[in-house]
Design a protein around this motif. Structure first.
Motif, PDB file in Angstrom:
ATOM      1  N   GLY A 142       0.804  -1.215   0.000  1.00 48.72           N
ATOM      2  CA  GLY A 142       0.000   0.000   0.000  1.00 48.72           C
ATOM      3  C   GLY A 142       0.837   1.266   0.000  1.00 48.72           C
ATOM      4  O   GLY A 142       0.467   2.272  -0.618  1.00 48.72           O
ATOM      5  N   ILE A 143       1.971   1.228   0.694  1.00 54.64           N
ATOM      6  CA  ILE A 143       2.875   2.378   0.714  1.00 54.64           C
ATOM      7  C   ILE A 143       3.393   2.671  -0.689  1.00 54.64           C
ATOM      8  O   ILE A 143       3.403   3.822  -1.150  1.00 54.64           O
ATOM      9  N   LYS A 144       3.801   1.641  -1.402  1.00 53.41           N
ATOM     10  CA  LYS A 144       4.327   1.829  -2.754  1.00 53.41           C
ATOM     11  C   LYS A 144       3.258   2.398  -3.690  1.00 53.41           C
ATOM     12  O   LYS A 144       3.525   3.329  -4.459  1.00 53.41           O
ATOM     13  N   VAL A 145       2.059   1.830  -3.623  1.00 53.34           N
ATOM     14  CA  VAL A 145       0.968   2.287  -4.491  1.00 53.34           C
ATOM     15  C   VAL A 145       0.635   3.756  -4.214  1.00 53.34           C
ATOM     16  O   VAL A 145       0.469   4.556  -5.140  1.00 53.34           O
ATOM     17  N   SER A 146       0.554   4.121  -2.956  1.00 52.54           N
ATOM     18  CA  SER A 146       0.201   5.492  -2.581  1.00 52.54           C
ATOM     19  C   SER A 146       1.227   6.498  -3.087  1.00 52.54           C
ATOM     20  O   SER A 146       0.870   7.574  -3.589  1.00 52.54           O
ATOM     21  N   LEU A 147       2.499   6.162  -2.962  1.00 49.90           N
ATOM     22  CA  LEU A 147       3.554   7.080  -3.409  1.00 49.90           C
ATOM     23  C   LEU A 147       3.525   7.266  -4.924  1.00 49.90           C
ATOM     24  O   LEU A 147       3.769   8.375  -5.429  1.00 49.90           O
ATOM     25  N   LEU A 148       3.223   6.219  -5.658  1.00 49.56           N
ATOM     26  CA  LEU A 148       3.121   6.336  -7.118  1.00 49.56           C
ATOM     27  C   LEU A 148       1.954   7.237  -7.514  1.00 49.56           C
ATOM     28  O   LEU A 148       2.061   8.067  -8.427  1.00 49.56           O
ATOM     29  N   ILE A 149       0.835   7.092  -6.825  1.00 48.03           N
ATOM     30  CA  ILE A 149      -0.329   7.937  -7.107  1.00 48.03           C
ATOM     31  C   ILE A 149      -0.005   9.403  -6.834  1.00 48.03           C
ATOM     32  O   ILE A 149      -0.307  10.292  -7.643  1.00 48.03           O
ATOM     33  N   VAL A 150       0.625   9.667  -5.700  1.00 47.84           N
ATOM     34  CA  VAL A 150       0.968  11.039  -5.318  1.00 47.84           C
ATOM     35  C   VAL A 150       1.956  11.646  -6.307  1.00 47.84           C
ATOM     36  O   VAL A 150       1.847  12.826  -6.670  1.00 47.84           O
ATOM     37  N   PHE A 151       2.909  10.864  -6.760  1.00 48.03           N
ATOM     38  CA  PHE A 151       3.908  11.373  -7.708  1.00 48.03           C
ATOM     39  C   PHE A 151       3.235  11.834  -8.998  1.00 48.03           C
ATOM     40  O   PHE A 151       3.552  12.901  -9.538  1.00 48.03           O
ATOM     41  N   GLY A 152       2.286  11.047  -9.488  1.00 47.24           N
ATOM     42  CA  GLY A 152       1.581  11.418 -10.711  1.00 47.24           C
ATOM     43  C   GLY A 152       0.736  12.670 -10.542  1.00 47.24           C
ATOM     44  O   GLY A 152       0.733  13.561 -11.404  1.00 47.24           O
ATOM     45  N   ILE A 153       0.021  12.765  -9.421  1.00 46.89           N
ATOM     46  CA  ILE A 153      -0.812  13.942  -9.165  1.00 46.89           C
ATOM     47  C   ILE A 153       0.055  15.194  -9.035  1.00 46.89           C
ATOM     48  O   ILE A 153      -0.290  16.266  -9.557  1.00 46.89           O
ATOM     49  N   SER A 154       1.190  15.072  -8.352  1.00 52.45           N
ATOM     50  CA  SER A 154       2.077  16.218  -8.153  1.00 52.45           C
ATOM     51  C   SER A 154       2.578  16.786  -9.473  1.00 52.45           C
ATOM     52  O   SER A 154       2.717  18.009  -9.623  1.00 52.45           O
ATOM     53  N   ALA A 155       2.856  15.909 -10.425  1.00 51.79           N
ATOM     54  CA  ALA A 155       3.348  16.366 -11.727  1.00 51.79           C
ATOM     55  C   ALA A 155       2.334  17.289 -12.398  1.00 51.79           C
ATOM     56  O   ALA A 155       2.690  18.331 -12.962  1.00 51.79           O
ATOM     57  N   VAL A 156       1.072  16.926 -12.337  1.00 53.98           N
ATOM     58  CA  VAL A 156       0.013  17.729 -12.958  1.00 53.98           C
ATOM     59  C   VAL A 156      -0.175  19.046 -12.204  1.00 53.98           C
ATOM     60  O   VAL A 156      -0.263  20.126 -12.812  1.00 53.98           O
ATOM     61  N   LEU A 157      -0.231  18.979 -10.880  1.00 58.35           N
ATOM     62  CA  LEU A 157      -0.499  20.169 -10.076  1.00 58.35           C
ATOM     63  C   LEU A 157       0.588  21.221 -10.204  1.00 58.35           C
ATOM     64  O   LEU A 157       0.299  22.428 -10.249  1.00 58.35           O
ATOM     65  N   SER A 158       1.833  20.801 -10.247  1.00 56.53           N
ATOM     66  CA  SER A 158       2.931  21.765 -10.338  1.00 56.53           C
ATOM     67  C   SER A 158       2.868  22.553 -11.643  1.00 56.53           C
ATOM     68  O   SER A 158       3.132  23.761 -11.668  1.00 56.53           O
ATOM     69  N   VAL A 159       2.502  21.885 -12.731  1.00 57.88           N
ATOM     70  CA  VAL A 159       2.377  22.558 -14.032  1.00 57.88           C
ATOM     71  C   VAL A 159       1.218  23.557 -14.011  1.00 57.88           C
ATOM     72  O   VAL A 159       1.341  24.700 -14.476  1.00 57.88           O
ATOM     73  N   ILE A 160       0.086  23.142 -13.439  1.00 58.07           N
ATOM     74  CA  ILE A 160      -1.077  24.033 -13.357  1.00 58.07           C
ATOM     75  C   ILE A 160      -0.744  25.288 -12.552  1.00 58.07           C
ATOM     76  O   ILE A 160      -1.043  26.413 -12.968  1.00 58.07           O
ATOM     77  N   ALA A 161      -0.130  25.093 -11.399  1.00 59.38           N
ATOM     78  CA  ALA A 161       0.164  26.225 -10.513  1.00 59.38           C
ATOM     79  C   ALA A 161       1.117  27.216 -11.169  1.00 59.38           C
ATOM     80  O   ALA A 161       0.937  28.435 -11.056  1.00 59.38           O
ATOM     81  N   PHE A 162       2.129  26.710 -11.850  1.00 60.85           N
ATOM     82  CA  PHE A 162       3.143  27.600 -12.416  1.00 60.85           C
ATOM     83  C   PHE A 162       2.624  28.353 -13.633  1.00 60.85           C
ATOM     84  O   PHE A 162       2.860  29.548 -13.791  1.00 60.85           O
TER      85      PHE A 162
END
Length: 450
Positions: free
Chosen positions: A318-338
């Motif tokens: 579960g730890i591995k799955v959660s970190l992969l999900i967060v990594f993908g979401i972060s990529a999108v959010l950082s682009v939107i914010a900037f």
């Protein structure tokens, strides 16, 4: 029976990805609506009352979050303890934990109401709140503190439901209260021109609605987590377990809020345009970070239920799955914010100076989204195991001490508001680095490595 299955997700069985996503989506939507509370106030006040009342609303956030944050940690403690008992099917301890959680919510909410109302002028003065917004800020903050009992009751009730796998009903209840908040904002601020007082009353009313709905739901449920009036008292053993997780978590939240109070005082030095711009940025990054916080909350419940059921192999996966999900979401959010920083700030107030301050702040903070999400998720798993001291100490070092030291020494040299914005991504990176080390080598792993 079908209703119970549809509401409560058992995170100890089935697909990990599917379970986490199904559980996290209502959490995400709930966070969205919670952020909408403050955003609606700020946006409507900024549009109908002007930038000074908008700055007054924005200037109150760090202080109110400081006082409430300490006690909101108890809701996390309650969630962890209840998820552990729920996972291990200990019905008697679960019943007492639900009751004492409500008792703690009522007692702490009443304390904050009295203390916050009386100390509001003191906190605003020591933050060097500009004279032109001091009166409005005092009015808004005092009305806000009148609602701390329903705030804590809702959050405590919602944490009970989430701990047992139900993240849908807290979202549904918040939907109703968000509608109440926005409608009253438009009537009281937009139509009746009540400015910050109207915004405060609208928020207070919506908080009362959400508290009533979640309490009624827990009183009427047939589940093992039913709220029983006779159990709303101080059960010492269960309270001790909640404190063991809740106090470190609350201290961690309060430390973060404390640094924001110091930063708000520094921001106040640059005037109303800076206060309004950074306040708008704070609402936007709240929306951006909420999806990452939803995964972290899901991780906490997932960890608690699986620790309670002693399914450690599933926990590691579960730890591995959660970190992969967060990594993908972060990529999108950082682009939107900037890329969309200027138009996002302009939604709140189109004044060029306000937009300039807010957009610059948002672009810099967007660089730390990755590290914030990853560290929050790791912290969620650790807390879910019942170990909250490690994340608290790490936050003390990185989110509090590091930020304050850098700002203390750098501000007199550069005299720029950018010093404050830059320290956010730097501290997020430091927090992630230490959390990764603690995750790998900390004492919390003694059970998971068995």
């Amino acid at each position: 029976m079908s209703k119970k299955i549809s509401r409560n997700i058992n995170l100890t069985e089935g697909s990990i990805v599917e379970g986490l996503i199904k559980f996290a989506i209502p959490l995400l939507l709930t966070n969205f609506l919670q952020q909408l509370y403050n955003t609606a106030d700020l946006m409507i006040v900024g549009r109908f009352a002007g930038k000074n009342p908008m700055a007054a609303v924005g200037a109150t956030g760090p202080v109110s979050n400081l006082l409430i944050g300490l006690f909101l940690g108890l809701t996390t403690g309650a969630s962890v303890v209840i998820s552990l008992y729920y996972g291990s099917n200990d019905r008697e301890a679960l019943k007492k934990s639900v009751g004492v959680s409500y008792f703690l919510g009522l007692a702490s909410g009443l304390f904050i109401t009295i203390f916050g109302y009386l100390t509001t002028p003191f906190f605003l003065r020591i933050m060097d709140t500009p004279p032109e917004i001091l009166n409005d800020a005092t009015i808004y903050m005092r009305v806000f503190f009148m609602g701390t009992v329903p705030i804590l009751i809702y959050n405590m009730g919602a944490s009970i439901l989430r701990a047992t796998g139900d993240s849908k009903r807290p979202f549904n209840f918040l939907c109703v209260s968000a509608i109440v908040n926005i409608v009253l904002d438009l009537i009281l601020v937009g139509w009746l021109q009540m400015s910050v007082l109207g915004a405060g009353i609208a928020t207070l009313a919506s908080q009362v609605v959400s508290a009533i709905l979640v309490t009624y739901s827990l009183l009427k449920t047939d589940g093992s987590y039913k709220l029983r009036k006779e159990e709303i008292k101080l059960h010492k053993h269960e309270a001790k377990r909640i404190f063991e997780v809740g106090i470190p978590t609350g201290v961690q939240t309060a430390l973060l809020s404390f640094t924001n109070v110091i930063f708000q005082a520094k921001i106040n030095y640059f005037g109303s345009d800076a206060i309004a711009g950074v306040a708008a940025e704070g609402r936007i990054d709240g929306f951006l970070f909420m999806s990452l916080q939803a995964i972290a909350l899901a991780a906490t419940t997932f960890s608690g239920q699986n620790f309670g059921a002693q399914k450690f192999d599933r926990l590691r996966e579960g730890i591995k799955v959660s970190l992969l999900i967060v990594f993908g979401i972060s990529a999108v959010l950082s682009v939107i914010a900037f890329t969309l920083a200027e138009p996002l700030i302009a939604i709140f107030n189109p004044d060029p100076d306000v937009v300039a301050y807010g957009a610059d702040f948002l672009k810099i903070i967007s660089l730390g989204i990755w590290f914030f999400g990853l560290s929050e998720t790791i912290s969620g798993f650790v807390r879910g195991s019942g170990h909250a001291m490690g994340p608290m100490i790490i936050s003390l070092l990185t989110i509090c001490i590091l930020r304050l030291v850098v700002v203390y020494f750098a501000m007199p040299i550069f005299n720029s508001i950018r010093v404050i914005s830059i320290i956010y991504p730097v501290s997020y990176f430091a927090n992630f680095l230490l959390m990764a080390i603690y995750y790998k080598f900390g004492k919390w792993r003694k059970n998971i490595d068995m």
